[in-house]
Design a protein around this motif. Structure first.
Motif, PDB file in Angstrom:
ATOM      1  N   VAL A 187       0.852  -1.192   0.000  1.00 19.65           N
ATOM      2  CA  VAL A 187       0.000   0.000   0.000  1.00 19.65           C
ATOM      3  C   VAL A 187       0.886   1.239   0.000  1.00 19.65           C
ATOM      4  CG1 VAL A 187      -1.966  -1.058   1.197  1.00 19.65           C
ATOM      5  CG2 VAL A 187      -0.123  -0.034   2.535  1.00 19.65           C
ATOM      6  N   SER A 188       0.328   2.343  -0.427  1.00 23.15           N
ATOM      7  CA  SER A 188       1.036   3.623  -0.378  1.00 23.15           C
ATOM      8  C   SER A 188       0.623   4.370   0.882  1.00 23.15           C
ATOM      9  CB  SER A 188       0.693   4.463  -1.606  1.00 23.15           C
ATOM     10  OG  SER A 188      -0.681   4.837  -1.565  1.00 23.15           O
ATOM     11  N   ASP A 189       1.354   5.424   1.185  1.00 19.76           N
ATOM     12  CA  ASP A 189       0.983   6.255   2.333  1.00 19.76           C
ATOM     13  C   ASP A 189      -0.423   6.812   2.163  1.00 19.76           C
ATOM     14  OD1 ASP A 189       3.380   5.805   3.578  1.00 19.76           O
ATOM     15  OD2 ASP A 189       4.315   7.663   2.871  1.00 19.76           O
ATOM     16  N   GLU A 190      -0.771   7.160   0.933  1.00 18.76           N
ATOM     17  CA  GLU A 190      -2.097   7.709   0.681  1.00 18.76           C
ATOM     18  C   GLU A 190      -3.197   6.709   1.017  1.00 18.76           C
ATOM     19  OE1 GLU A 190      -2.402   9.099  -3.292  1.00 18.76           O
ATOM     20  OE2 GLU A 190      -1.257  10.931  -2.941  1.00 18.76           O
ATOM     21  N   ASP A 191      -2.894   5.426   0.807  1.00 16.48           N
ATOM     22  CA  ASP A 191      -3.895   4.399   1.060  1.00 16.48           C
ATOM     23  C   ASP A 191      -4.221   4.254   2.540  1.00 16.48           C
ATOM     24  OD1 ASP A 191      -4.082   3.750  -1.629  1.00 16.48           O
ATOM     25  OD2 ASP A 191      -2.502   2.232  -1.498  1.00 16.48           O
ATOM     26  N   ILE A 192      -3.235   4.468   3.401  1.00 17.49           N
ATOM     27  CA  ILE A 192      -3.458   4.238   4.832  1.00 17.49           C
ATOM     28  C   ILE A 192      -3.591   5.535   5.633  1.00 17.49           C
ATOM     29  CG2 ILE A 192      -2.367   1.977   4.804  1.00 17.49           C
ATOM     30  CD1 ILE A 192       0.135   3.251   5.952  1.00 17.49           C
ATOM     31  N   ASN A 193      -3.392   6.673   4.967  1.00 15.68           N
ATOM     32  CA  ASN A 193      -3.610   7.951   5.635  1.00 15.68           C
ATOM     33  C   ASN A 193      -5.090   8.305   5.579  1.00 15.68           C
ATOM     34  OD1 ASN A 193      -0.894   8.094   6.094  1.00 15.68           O
ATOM     35  ND2 ASN A 193      -0.467   9.622   4.527  1.00 15.68           N
ATOM     36  N   ILE A 194      -5.679   8.563   6.733  1.00 18.51           N
ATOM     37  CA  ILE A 194      -7.112   8.829   6.839  1.00 18.51           C
ATOM     38  C   ILE A 194      -7.334  10.338   6.935  1.00 18.51           C
ATOM     39  CG2 ILE A 194      -9.211   8.330   8.135  1.00 18.51           C
ATOM     40  CD1 ILE A 194      -7.843   5.872   6.933  1.00 18.51           C
ATOM     41  N   GLY A 195      -8.198  10.873   6.070  1.00 16.27           N
ATOM     42  CA  GLY A 195      -8.392  12.314   6.035  1.00 16.27           C
ATOM     43  C   GLY A 195      -9.846  12.742   6.115  1.00 16.27           C
ATOM     44  N   ILE A 196     -10.037  14.034   6.272  1.00 16.03           N
ATOM     45  CA  ILE A 196     -11.362  14.663   6.317  1.00 16.03           C
ATOM     46  C   ILE A 196     -11.612  15.293   4.952  1.00 16.03           C
ATOM     47  CG2 ILE A 196     -12.760  16.480   7.374  1.00 16.03           C
ATOM     48  CD1 ILE A 196     -11.023  16.091   9.910  1.00 16.03           C
ATOM     49  N   SER A 197     -12.699  14.932   4.314  1.00 16.53           N
ATOM     50  CA  SER A 197     -12.965  15.457   2.978  1.00 16.53           C
ATOM     51  C   SER A 197     -13.948  16.625   3.018  1.00 16.53           C
ATOM     52  CB  SER A 197     -13.493  14.361   2.045  1.00 16.53           C
ATOM     53  OG  SER A 197     -14.636  13.728   2.589  1.00 16.53           O
ATOM     54  N   VAL A 198     -13.758  17.559   2.096  1.00 18.20           N
ATOM     55  CA  VAL A 198     -14.623  18.722   1.942  1.00 18.20           C
ATOM     56  C   VAL A 198     -14.911  18.907   0.457  1.00 18.20           C
ATOM     57  CG1 VAL A 198     -13.634  19.833   3.983  1.00 18.20           C
ATOM     58  CG2 VAL A 198     -12.734  20.406   1.715  1.00 18.20           C
ATOM     59  N   GLN A 199     -15.880  19.743   0.159  1.00 18.72           N
ATOM     60  CA  GLN A 199     -16.223  20.016  -1.238  1.00 18.72           C
ATOM     61  C   GLN A 199     -15.018  20.582  -1.974  1.00 18.72           C
ATOM     62  OE1 GLN A 199     -19.083  23.228  -2.121  1.00 18.72           O
ATOM     63  NE2 GLN A 199     -20.263  21.709  -3.277  1.00 18.72           N
ATOM     64  N   LYS A 200     -14.812  20.147  -3.185  1.00 17.95           N
ATOM     65  CA  LYS A 200     -13.649  20.581  -3.953  1.00 17.95           C
ATOM     66  C   LYS A 200     -13.666  22.103  -4.114  1.00 17.95           C
ATOM     67  CE  LYS A 200     -10.758  18.270  -7.273  1.00 17.95           C
ATOM     68  NZ  LYS A 200      -9.894  17.901  -6.151  1.00 17.95           N
ATOM     69  N   GLY A 201     -12.529  22.721  -3.797  1.00 21.11           N
ATOM     70  CA  GLY A 201     -12.408  24.166  -3.905  1.00 21.11           C
ATOM     71  C   GLY A 201     -12.799  24.944  -2.669  1.00 21.11           C
ATOM     72  N   ASN A 202     -13.298  24.254  -1.632  1.00 22.98           N
ATOM     73  CA  ASN A 202     -13.705  24.947  -0.406  1.00 22.98           C
ATOM     74  C   ASN A 202     -12.477  25.142   0.485  1.00 22.98           C
ATOM     75  OD1 ASN A 202     -14.929  26.012   1.853  1.00 22.98           O
ATOM     76  ND2 ASN A 202     -16.492  24.422   2.028  1.00 22.98           N
ATOM     77  N   THR A 203     -11.622  26.070   0.089  1.00 23.64           N
ATOM     78  CA  THR A 203     -10.354  26.286   0.796  1.00 23.64           C
ATOM     79  C   THR A 203     -10.565  26.875   2.188  1.00 23.64           C
ATOM     80  OG1 THR A 203     -10.134  28.440  -0.307  1.00 23.64           O
ATOM     81  CG2 THR A 203      -9.028  26.568  -1.319  1.00 23.64           C
ATOM     82  N   GLU A 204     -11.611  27.668   2.349  1.00 21.77           N
ATOM     83  CA  GLU A 204     -11.866  28.267   3.661  1.00 21.77           C
ATOM     84  C   GLU A 204     -12.146  27.180   4.706  1.00 21.77           C
ATOM     85  OE1 GLU A 204     -14.864  31.537   5.798  1.00 21.77           O
ATOM     86  OE2 GLU A 204     -15.031  31.085   3.657  1.00 21.77           O
ATOM     87  N   MET A 205     -12.989  26.228   4.357  1.00 26.13           N
ATOM     88  CA  MET A 205     -13.290  25.128   5.271  1.00 26.13           C
ATOM     89  C   MET A 205     -12.058  24.258   5.498  1.00 26.13           C
ATOM     90  SD  MET A 205     -15.308  23.431   7.237  1.00 26.13           S
ATOM     91  CE  MET A 205     -16.806  24.387   6.913  1.00 26.13           C
ATOM     92  N   LEU A 206     -11.351  23.967   4.420  1.00 27.62           N
ATOM     93  CA  LEU A 206     -10.165  23.117   4.514  1.00 27.62           C
ATOM     94  C   LEU A 206      -9.102  23.748   5.405  1.00 27.62           C
ATOM     95  CD1 LEU A 206      -9.247  20.403   3.308  1.00 27.62           C
ATOM     96  CD2 LEU A 206      -8.014  21.703   1.565  1.00 27.62           C
ATOM     97  N   ASP A 207      -8.888  25.046   5.271  1.00 30.50           N
ATOM     98  CA  ASP A 207      -7.887  25.742   6.094  1.00 30.50           C
ATOM     99  C   ASP A 207      -8.279  25.727   7.572  1.00 30.50           C
ATOM    100  OD1 ASP A 207      -6.438  26.276   3.839  1.00 30.50           O
ATOM    101  OD2 ASP A 207      -7.067  28.366   3.649  1.00 30.50           O
ATOM    102  N   ALA A 208      -9.566  25.899   7.848  1.00 27.83           N
ATOM    103  CA  ALA A 208     -10.035  25.900   9.234  1.00 27.83           C
ATOM    104  C   ALA A 208      -9.826  24.534   9.880  1.00 27.83           C
ATOM    105  CB  ALA A 208     -11.513  26.289   9.279  1.00 27.83           C
ATOM    106  N   ILE A 209     -10.074  23.471   9.121  1.00 29.19           N
ATOM    107  CA  ILE A 209      -9.882  22.109   9.631  1.00 29.19           C
ATOM    108  C   ILE A 209      -8.404  21.816   9.831  1.00 29.19           C
ATOM    109  CG2 ILE A 209     -10.085  19.669   9.026  1.00 29.19           C
ATOM    110  CD1 ILE A 209     -12.758  20.392   7.644  1.00 29.19           C
ATOM    111  N   ASN A 210      -7.589  22.151   8.833  1.00 29.17           N
ATOM    112  CA  ASN A 210      -6.153  21.869   8.916  1.00 29.17           C
ATOM    113  C   ASN A 210      -5.478  22.624  10.051  1.00 29.17           C
ATOM    114  OD1 ASN A 210      -5.845  19.946   6.898  1.00 29.17           O
ATOM    115  ND2 ASN A 210      -5.586  21.473   5.284  1.00 29.17           N
TER     116      ASN A 210
END
Length: 299
Positions: free
Chosen positions: A250-273
């Motif tokens: 497996v790759s790192d991407e396969d086992i790294n678990i993330g929070i998904s948001v609507q594509k292009g929603n940088t404001e939400m993504l920045d707040a979560i990160n």
């Protein structure tokens, strides 16, 4: 008394101005000024804006990441449009993100296959549901930095012919299954030599039921799900080949678990990160251990 005196004064001034032929506009402006002065001490406490509601989608059926329960025990959050509550690792993380951003949290229960479409339609703000950060999903949504790192493991029954396996090669010819739409089923299960792949199971609990019933010999999943399964089923054994030559590729991407948001929603993504950036892998492991300790059937 102040208001009565002010009104009386206004009436006297209005009479005086009218008597002297003052234009009506001037009278109106003067009267308004007096009235304004009498109410200047009143403070408007109405907030300019209401708190944002952070709508998070998950299955509520995927312990230890998330599950549904009948009470708010341990800090569980009400599931929208139901009389149930959600808890688990994903809820713990969602609560932390909401608190740090001063948002109200709302949990939305959806089937696994409905999670990404809900983001794309804008009906939820984020999906926190144990999703691997895969290339395919990155074409549909944007992902946060990882909020968990989940290695791949195999579950068998204690009395299975495969219970002593030390590599995927030792699972040769096994009948196996896993959860629909996961890296476990789509990428890992097929790496077992000559595996008899059963149809994918709709939910994680379903795949565990299949193993317990003897429908299959092995189930491929991630370590948190596997550890949670051991609590619920004392006749299961967890096989972990991580770090050996006989492990799943497996790759790192396969086992790294993330929070998904609507594509292009940088404001939400920045707040979560910004919130995730304050946490370490050790923090994530501690919170996962907490979730596993109170998952259904854990007590």
């Amino acid at each position: 008394m102040k208001k009565i005196l002010a009104l009386a004064l206004s009436a006297l001034m209005l009479f005086a101005f009218c008597a002297c032929g003052t234009p009506a506009e001037t009278v109106a402006e003067t009267t308004a000024e007096v009235v304004d002065n009498t109410t200047a001490e009143v403070v408007d406490n109405t907030p300019d804006t209401e708190k944002k509601v952070f709508r998070v989608a998950m299955e509520c059926a995927y312990a230890p990441y998330n599950w549904a329960q009948e009470t708010d025990a341990n800090g569980a959050v009400a599931i929208a449009d139901t009389n149930m509550f959600a808890y688990g690792y994903d809820v713990i993380i969602a609560k932390k993100i909401a608190e740090e951003n001063n948002w109200d949290l709302e949990i939305v229960k959806l089937d696994w296959d409905s999670l990404i479409p809900a983001l794309q339609a804008g009906t939820v703000d984020a999906v926190i549901a144990g999703q691997s950060i895969t290339a395919d999903r990155l074409e549909q949504v944007d992902f946060s930095t990882p909020y968990y790192y989940a290695t791949i493991v195999t579950l068998v029954k204690n009395d299975s012919a495969f219970a002593s396996a030390t590599s995927i090669a030792d699972l040769k010819g096994a009948t196996g299954t896993s959860q629909l739409g996961t890296i476990w089923y789509d990428h890992c299960l097929g790496q077992i030599p000559e595996v008899n792949m059963l149809p994918a199971q709709e939910t994680a609990p379903n795949m565990l039921v299949a193993l317990n019933a003897g429908t299959c010999d092995v189930v491929v999943t991630d370590r948190p799900t596997g550890e949670a399964a051991l609590v619920a089923y004392d006749n299961f054994k967890l096989l972990d080949f991580y770090g050996t030559e006989g492990d799943y590729t497996v790759s790192d991407e396969d086992i790294n678990i993330g929070i998904s948001v609507q594509k292009g929603n940088t404001e939400m993504l920045d707040a979560i990160n910004a919130v995730l950036a304050t946490m370490t892998a050790s923090d994530f492991n501690d919170l996962m251990a907490e979730a596993i300790s109170v998952q259904p059937l854990a007590e």
